[in-house]
Design a protein around this motif. Structure first.
Motif, PDB file in Angstrom:
ATOM      1  N   LEU A 120     -41.923 -13.463  -8.866  1.00 43.59           N
ATOM      2  CA  LEU A 120     -41.817 -14.917  -8.750  1.00 43.59           C
ATOM      3  C   LEU A 120     -42.437 -15.658  -9.924  1.00 43.59           C
ATOM      4  O   LEU A 120     -41.989 -16.741 -10.282  1.00 43.59           O
ATOM      5  N   ASP A 121     -43.462 -15.108 -10.507  1.00 45.71           N
ATOM      6  CA  ASP A 121     -44.171 -15.792 -11.583  1.00 45.71           C
ATOM      7  C   ASP A 121     -43.276 -16.110 -12.775  1.00 45.71           C
ATOM      8  O   ASP A 121     -43.581 -16.997 -13.556  1.00 45.71           O
ATOM      9  N   TYR A 122     -42.181 -15.412 -12.921  1.00 43.78           N
ATOM     10  CA  TYR A 122     -41.304 -15.615 -14.073  1.00 43.78           C
ATOM     11  C   TYR A 122     -40.195 -16.628 -13.793  1.00 43.78           C
ATOM     12  O   TYR A 122     -39.322 -16.841 -14.626  1.00 43.78           O
ATOM     13  N   TYR A 123     -40.245 -17.218 -12.612  1.00 38.84           N
ATOM     14  CA  TYR A 123     -39.175 -18.107 -12.186  1.00 38.84           C
ATOM     15  C   TYR A 123     -39.703 -19.489 -11.802  1.00 38.84           C
ATOM     16  O   TYR A 123     -40.856 -19.633 -11.382  1.00 38.84           O
ATOM     17  N   ASN A 124     -38.840 -20.471 -11.937  1.00 38.20           N
ATOM     18  CA  ASN A 124     -39.097 -21.758 -11.296  1.00 38.20           C
ATOM     19  C   ASN A 124     -38.916 -21.573  -9.787  1.00 38.20           C
ATOM     20  O   ASN A 124     -38.002 -20.863  -9.358  1.00 38.20           O
ATOM     21  N   ILE A 125     -39.769 -22.224  -9.024  1.00 33.94           N
ATOM     22  CA  ILE A 125     -39.721 -22.103  -7.580  1.00 33.94           C
ATOM     23  C   ILE A 125     -39.531 -23.478  -6.959  1.00 33.94           C
ATOM     24  O   ILE A 125     -40.130 -24.456  -7.416  1.00 33.94           O
ATOM     25  N   GLY A 126     -38.708 -23.527  -5.949  1.00 35.18           N
ATOM     26  CA  GLY A 126     -38.503 -24.786  -5.256  1.00 35.18           C
ATOM     27  C   GLY A 126     -38.495 -24.609  -3.752  1.00 35.18           C
ATOM     28  O   GLY A 126     -38.077 -23.564  -3.248  1.00 35.18           O
ATOM     29  N   TRP A 127     -38.993 -25.601  -3.075  1.00 33.07           N
ATOM     30  CA  TRP A 127     -38.856 -25.704  -1.624  1.00 33.07           C
ATOM     31  C   TRP A 127     -37.857 -26.820  -1.340  1.00 33.07           C
ATOM     32  O   TRP A 127     -37.989 -27.932  -1.886  1.00 33.07           O
ATOM     33  N   PHE A 128     -36.896 -26.518  -0.507  1.00 30.22           N
ATOM     34  CA  PHE A 128     -35.862 -27.463  -0.127  1.00 30.22           C
ATOM     35  C   PHE A 128     -35.844 -27.560   1.389  1.00 30.22           C
ATOM     36  O   PHE A 128     -36.349 -26.676   2.093  1.00 30.22           O
ATOM     37  N   ARG A 129     -35.234 -28.614   1.887  1.00 36.59           N
ATOM     38  CA  ARG A 129     -35.058 -28.718   3.326  1.00 36.59           C
ATOM     39  C   ARG A 129     -33.741 -29.388   3.642  1.00 36.59           C
ATOM     40  O   ARG A 129     -33.203 -30.149   2.835  1.00 36.59           O
ATOM     41  N   GLN A 130     -33.242 -29.063   4.827  1.00 42.60           N
ATOM     42  CA  GLN A 130     -31.991 -29.646   5.279  1.00 42.60           C
ATOM     43  C   GLN A 130     -32.147 -30.068   6.725  1.00 42.60           C
ATOM     44  O   GLN A 130     -32.311 -29.213   7.614  1.00 42.60           O
ATOM     45  N   ALA A 131     -32.131 -31.374   6.933  1.00 40.85           N
ATOM     46  CA  ALA A 131     -32.231 -31.928   8.283  1.00 40.85           C
ATOM     47  C   ALA A 131     -30.844 -31.950   8.910  1.00 40.85           C
ATOM     48  O   ALA A 131     -29.829 -31.947   8.203  1.00 40.85           O
ATOM     49  N   PRO A 132     -30.776 -31.991  10.234  1.00 45.02           N
ATOM     50  CA  PRO A 132     -29.474 -32.022  10.906  1.00 45.02           C
ATOM     51  C   PRO A 132     -28.595 -33.160  10.390  1.00 45.02           C
ATOM     52  O   PRO A 132     -29.038 -34.315  10.321  1.00 45.02           O
ATOM     53  N   GLY A 133     -27.385 -32.834   9.999  1.00 42.29           N
ATOM     54  CA  GLY A 133     -26.442 -33.843   9.557  1.00 42.29           C
ATOM     55  C   GLY A 133     -26.676 -34.371   8.149  1.00 42.29           C
ATOM     56  O   GLY A 133     -25.998 -35.306   7.716  1.00 42.29           O
ATOM     57  N   LYS A 134     -27.625 -33.779   7.429  1.00 40.69           N
ATOM     58  CA  LYS A 134     -27.931 -34.252   6.081  1.00 40.69           C
ATOM     59  C   LYS A 134     -27.773 -33.116   5.066  1.00 40.69           C
ATOM     60  O   LYS A 134     -27.699 -31.941   5.426  1.00 40.69           O
ATOM     61  N   GLY A 135     -27.742 -33.486   3.815  1.00 41.29           N
ATOM     62  CA  GLY A 135     -27.643 -32.500   2.753  1.00 41.29           C
ATOM     63  C   GLY A 135     -28.983 -31.858   2.459  1.00 41.29           C
ATOM     64  O   GLY A 135     -30.030 -32.317   2.903  1.00 41.29           O
ATOM     65  N   ARG A 136     -28.944 -30.779   1.706  1.00 41.79           N
ATOM     66  CA  ARG A 136     -30.182 -30.085   1.334  1.00 41.79           C
ATOM     67  C   ARG A 136     -30.844 -30.833   0.188  1.00 41.79           C
ATOM     68  O   ARG A 136     -30.174 -31.193  -0.780  1.00 41.79           O
ATOM     69  N   GLU A 137     -32.137 -31.052   0.322  1.00 43.42           N
ATOM     70  CA  GLU A 137     -32.858 -31.809  -0.697  1.00 43.42           C
ATOM     71  C   GLU A 137     -34.073 -31.027  -1.189  1.00 43.42           C
ATOM     72  O   GLU A 137     -34.728 -30.319  -0.423  1.00 43.42           O
ATOM     73  N   GLY A 138     -34.353 -31.178  -2.460  1.00 45.89           N
ATOM     74  CA  GLY A 138     -35.551 -30.568  -3.017  1.00 45.89           C
ATOM     75  C   GLY A 138     -36.756 -31.422  -2.695  1.00 45.89           C
ATOM     76  O   GLY A 138     -36.729 -32.638  -2.871  1.00 45.89           O
ATOM     77  N   SER A 194     -50.086 -33.685   8.057  1.00 40.24           N
ATOM     78  CA  SER A 194     -49.656 -35.007   8.531  1.00 40.24           C
ATOM     79  C   SER A 194     -48.155 -35.026   8.778  1.00 40.24           C
ATOM     80  O   SER A 194     -47.448 -35.954   8.365  1.00 40.24           O
ATOM     81  N   LEU A 195     -47.680 -34.008   9.457  1.00 39.52           N
ATOM     82  CA  LEU A 195     -46.244 -33.874   9.672  1.00 39.52           C
ATOM     83  C   LEU A 195     -45.720 -34.982  10.569  1.00 39.52           C
ATOM     84  O   LEU A 195     -46.397 -35.439  11.505  1.00 39.52           O
ATOM     85  N   GLU A 196     -44.491 -35.384  10.264  1.00 37.40           N
ATOM     86  CA  GLU A 196     -43.822 -36.473  10.973  1.00 37.40           C
ATOM     87  C   GLU A 196     -42.519 -35.936  11.553  1.00 37.40           C
ATOM     88  O   GLU A 196     -41.964 -34.947  11.033  1.00 37.40           O
ATOM     89  N   PRO A 197     -41.999 -36.595  12.591  1.00 41.79           N
ATOM     90  CA  PRO A 197     -40.699 -36.145  13.140  1.00 41.79           C
ATOM     91  C   PRO A 197     -39.612 -36.080  12.064  1.00 41.79           C
ATOM     92  O   PRO A 197     -38.717 -35.228  12.151  1.00 41.79           O
ATOM     93  N   GLU A 198     -39.712 -36.943  11.054  1.00 42.68           N
ATOM     94  CA  GLU A 198     -38.709 -36.950   9.979  1.00 42.68           C
ATOM     95  C   GLU A 198     -38.773 -35.702   9.111  1.00 42.68           C
ATOM     96  O   GLU A 198     -37.876 -35.463   8.294  1.00 42.68           O
ATOM     97  N   ASP A 199     -39.824 -34.924   9.248  1.00 41.81           N
ATOM     98  CA  ASP A 199     -39.924 -33.666   8.502  1.00 41.81           C
ATOM     99  C   ASP A 199     -39.177 -32.523   9.186  1.00 41.81           C
ATOM    100  O   ASP A 199     -39.105 -31.417   8.637  1.00 41.81           O
ATOM    101  N   THR A 200     -38.642 -32.777  10.356  1.00 39.68           N
ATOM    102  CA  THR A 200     -37.883 -31.750  11.067  1.00 39.68           C
ATOM    103  C   THR A 200     -36.664 -31.341  10.249  1.00 39.68           C
ATOM    104  O   THR A 200     -35.849 -32.180   9.867  1.00 39.68           O
ATOM    105  N   ALA A 201     -36.571 -30.057   9.964  1.00 34.19           N
ATOM    106  CA  ALA A 201     -35.486 -29.546   9.115  1.00 34.19           C
ATOM    107  C   ALA A 201     -35.593 -28.031   9.034  1.00 34.19           C
ATOM    108  O   ALA A 201     -36.595 -27.437   9.462  1.00 34.19           O
ATOM    109  N   VAL A 202     -34.567 -27.429   8.456  1.00 35.51           N
ATOM    110  CA  VAL A 202     -34.663 -26.033   8.033  1.00 35.51           C
ATOM    111  C   VAL A 202     -35.192 -26.051   6.601  1.00 35.51           C
ATOM    112  O   VAL A 202     -34.664 -26.764   5.745  1.00 35.51           O
ATOM    113  N   TYR A 203     -36.232 -25.279   6.362  1.00 38.79           N
ATOM    114  CA  TYR A 203     -36.872 -25.242   5.055  1.00 38.79           C
ATOM    115  C   TYR A 203     -36.489 -23.951   4.335  1.00 38.79           C
ATOM    116  O   TYR A 203     -36.545 -22.857   4.919  1.00 38.79           O
ATOM    117  N   TYR A 204     -36.119 -24.105   3.081  1.00 34.37           N
ATOM    118  CA  TYR A 204     -35.698 -22.984   2.251  1.00 34.37           C
ATOM    119  C   TYR A 204     -36.569 -22.902   1.003  1.00 34.37           C
ATOM    120  O   TYR A 204     -36.920 -23.924   0.417  1.00 34.37           O
TER     121      TYR A 204
END
Length: 125
Positions: free
Chosen positions: A29-47, A85-95
């Motif tokens: 992993l150290d040689y790569y850029n790393i990102g966390w993304f999430r996709q909420a129901p009915g929405k696109g995947r966002e970084g 400080s998680l909020e209901p709006e943080d509900t998503a699948v995280y990648y």
């Protein structure tokens, strides 16, 4: 075999915390850029949280700034997303995702070519 495996998701109450893990195999992993993304129901995947391979550049989406942090453990070939400080709006699948080394911390999906299977985070009382 190149693989990313996320873990640590679950159900948490509003205001709570979770730490997601992303373990890599088949590459360093150290040689790569790393990102966390999430996709909420009915929405696109966002970084939401990204870091360059050098660690010199980071990106956090406005929606998570000040609440989410990223870290790496090179010995375990694992990256983490600490969420508080998680909020209901943080509900998503995280990648988590890994992409070719760049100077910048990209949040664009097309800049990543390895993806995990995702882990569900549900914030609800």
């Amino acid at each position: 075999q190149v693989q990313l495996v996320e873990s640590g998701g679950g159900l948490v109450q509003p205001g709570g915390s979770l730490r997601l893990s992303c373990a890599a195999s088949g590459f360093t992993l150290d040689y790569y850029n790393i990102g966390w993304f999430r996709q909420a129901p009915g929405k696109g995947r966002e970084g939401i949280s990204c870091i360059s391979s050098s660690g010199g550049a980071t990106y956090f989406a406005d929606s998570v700034k000040g609440r989410f942090t990223m870290s790496r453990d090179p010995a375990k070939n694992t990256v983490y997303l600490q969420m508080k400080s998680l909020e209901p709006e943080d509900t998503a699948v995280y990648y988590c995702a890994a992409g070719p080394r760049r100077l910048s911390a990209s949040a664009r999906l097309r800049d990543y070519n390895y993806w995990g299977q995702g882990t569900q985070v549900t914030v609800s009382s």
